[in-house]
Write an enzyme that holds these catalytic residues in place. Structure first.
Site, PDB file in Angstrom:
ATOM      1  N   ALA A 252      32.641 -13.100 -14.277  1.00  0.00           N
ATOM      2  CA  ALA A 252      32.691 -11.728 -14.780  1.00  0.00           C
ATOM      3  C   ALA A 252      32.110 -10.814 -14.146  1.00  0.00           C
ATOM      4  O   ALA A 252      31.842 -10.874 -12.907  1.00  0.00           O
ATOM      5  CB  ALA A 252      31.763 -12.091 -16.141  1.00  0.00           C
ATOM      6  N   LYS A 253      32.316  -9.686 -14.836  1.00  0.00           N
ATOM      7  CA  LYS A 253      32.182  -8.183 -14.070  1.00  0.00           C
ATOM      8  C   LYS A 253      30.710  -8.293 -13.380  1.00  0.00           C
ATOM      9  O   LYS A 253      30.613  -7.856 -12.089  1.00  0.00           O
ATOM     10  CB  LYS A 253      32.176  -7.106 -14.931  1.00  0.00           C
ATOM     11  CG  LYS A 253      33.535  -6.842 -15.218  1.00  0.00           C
ATOM     12  CD  LYS A 253      33.372  -5.157 -15.424  1.00  0.00           C
ATOM     13  CE  LYS A 253      34.757  -4.600 -15.374  1.00  0.00           C
ATOM     14  NZ  LYS A 253      35.527  -4.607 -14.214  1.00  0.00           N
ATOM     15  N   ARG A 254      29.691  -9.001 -14.116  1.00  0.00           N
ATOM     16  CA  ARG A 254      28.482  -8.755 -13.406  1.00  0.00           C
ATOM     17  C   ARG A 254      28.321  -9.287 -12.063  1.00  0.00           C
ATOM     18  O   ARG A 254      27.377  -9.283 -11.476  1.00  0.00           O
ATOM     19  CB  ARG A 254      27.385  -9.286 -14.267  1.00  0.00           C
ATOM     20  CG  ARG A 254      27.312 -10.956 -14.554  1.00  0.00           C
ATOM     21  CD  ARG A 254      26.266 -11.340 -15.528  1.00  0.00           C
ATOM     22  NE  ARG A 254      26.348 -12.916 -15.542  1.00  0.00           N
ATOM     23  CZ  ARG A 254      27.242 -13.298 -16.542  1.00  0.00           C
ATOM     24  NH1 ARG A 254      28.029 -12.603 -17.086  1.00  0.00           N
ATOM     25  NH2 ARG A 254      27.404 -14.709 -16.438  1.00  0.00           N
ATOM     26  N   HIS A 255      29.087 -10.395 -11.537  1.00  0.00           N
ATOM     27  CA  HIS A 255      29.006 -11.000 -10.602  1.00  0.00           C
ATOM     28  C   HIS A 255      29.525 -10.191  -9.447  1.00  0.00           C
ATOM     29  O   HIS A 255      29.830 -10.571  -8.153  1.00  0.00           O
ATOM     30  CB  HIS A 255      29.928 -12.237 -10.361  1.00  0.00           C
ATOM     31  CG  HIS A 255      29.480 -13.315 -11.410  1.00  0.00           C
ATOM     32  ND1 HIS A 255      30.062 -13.792 -12.578  1.00  0.00           N
ATOM     33  CD2 HIS A 255      28.005 -14.027 -11.442  1.00  0.00           C
ATOM     34  CE1 HIS A 255      29.115 -14.803 -13.278  1.00  0.00           C
ATOM     35  NE2 HIS A 255      28.161 -14.827 -12.568  1.00  0.00           N
TER      36      HIS A 255
END
Ligand code: GLU
Length: 322
Positions: A252-255
């Site tokens: 996901a984006k947070r990665h």
């Protein structure tokens, strides 16, 4: 086509336009594409925008751009016929066929009611439906329809077992009464379920091979059952492990910069990415730049890892250093 003529293999890339493609999508699509090109088969691009509310604006254009950048092509023209949002009449026909055969029933249970079936055992996709609305008489159905529009469920005959050999995940055996129970094929707002739409489309488009992420492994038995119900031969399935973030959770984006668009814009070359993906699937020994076309002859389902690949700091710094 003459009966004796074998059907030409046909695979598909079936993205949902809910956001930008990321590394995990890229790997599954690369593998699906390679499988078909290696077999001399066709590949279809189908945009799965069934849930028009969740479709992000311009996401389909962005997907096309990402796929082209990766060097993947497809054999259909991406006309409106290949967008699920334009195929509702076909899905309605399929629902009518199931209805006429007595295989559906209306379900009036609300989400809250379903959640409150606390004691119900859970399958892969949530609680197993206990069949509450299956018991309603015709008169009760009529009466309740006046209060709210129902969803429709497919009746799973008691004891229905689906067995299949997944080309990557191996032998799968599922008793649907123990995993999902009667499952939804149309929501109360009239939108057909993903399970039904994908089967209707795969049959209509002559799809013989489905290679996709193993987050959908649990959907295959329902889809196989629907294929058989429509008198079609189910495609061969290959569910490939996902790529996870360094915390072991789905990408996901947070990665970080895992969206293809971000990688492209930060100067990563498609060949570098393809090389890294091919290496992560055991196709080449080192993550050296290559193209999808060059990998066609290297493709084998056997080298695909059987476990999820963690996108750890070294992988991310590999891209960052390009
Ligand atoms: N559209 C689905 C997704 O993006 C994939 C459906 C399929 O491959 O059957 O998750």
């Amino acid at each position: 086509m003459a009966d004796s003529e074998p059907q030409r293999p046909c695979g598909r890339l079936a993205p949902s336009p809910t956001g930008y493609l990321h590394l995990g999508n890229a790997r599954s699509f690369l593998l699906a594409w390679l499988q078909m090109r290696n077999m001399g088969g066709r590949i279809i691009l189908r945009i799965e925008d069934l849930d028009t509310q969740r479709a992000a604006p311009n996401a389909a254009e962005q997907i096309v751009r990402d796929l082209r950048w990766l060097g993947l092509d497809w054999d259909n023209q991406l006309t409106s016929d290949y967008f699920q949002s334009n195929r509702f009449p076909l899905y309605q026909q399929a629902l009518a066929t199931l209805q006429e055969r007595g295989l559906l029933y209306p379900c009036f249970c609300s989400r809250k009611e379903l959640r409150s079936i606390a004691s119900a055992p859970h399958g892969a996709d949530g609680p197993i439906y206990p069949g509450t609305c299956r018991q309603l008489t015709h008169a009760q159905q009529q009466q309740r329809s006046q209060e709210k529009s129902p969803a429709f469920r497919f009746k799973v005959c008691p004891g229905t077992v689906v067995e299949q050999h997944d080309e990557v995940a191996g032998l799968q055996r599922e008793e649907l009464g123990q995993t999902t129970g009667d499952f939804i094929v149309a929501r109360a707002d009239g939108v057909v379920s993903y399970q039904l739409a994908v089967v209707v489309d795969d049959i209509a488009m002559g799809v013989t091979h489905v290679l996709r992420g193993d987050d959908l492994l649990g959907s295959a038995p329902r889809q196989i059952l629907l294929h058989r119900t429509f008198g079609a031969t189910p495609p061969s399935f290959a569910h490939v492990p996902l790529m996870l973030g360094d915390d072991g959770v789905r990408l996901a984006k947070r990665h970080g910069a895992v969206a293809l668009r971000e990688l492209r814009e930060s100067g990563v070359a498609a060949q570098q990415l393809i090389g890294w993906l091919a290496w992560s699937c055991g196709m080449i020994d080192r993550p050296e730049p290559t193209t999808a076309t060059e990998l066609i002859s290297e493709f084998s389902l056997r080298t695909i890892p059987r476990e999820a690949t963690r996108l750890d700091a070294s992988a991310l710094s590999f891209f960052a250093s390009r």
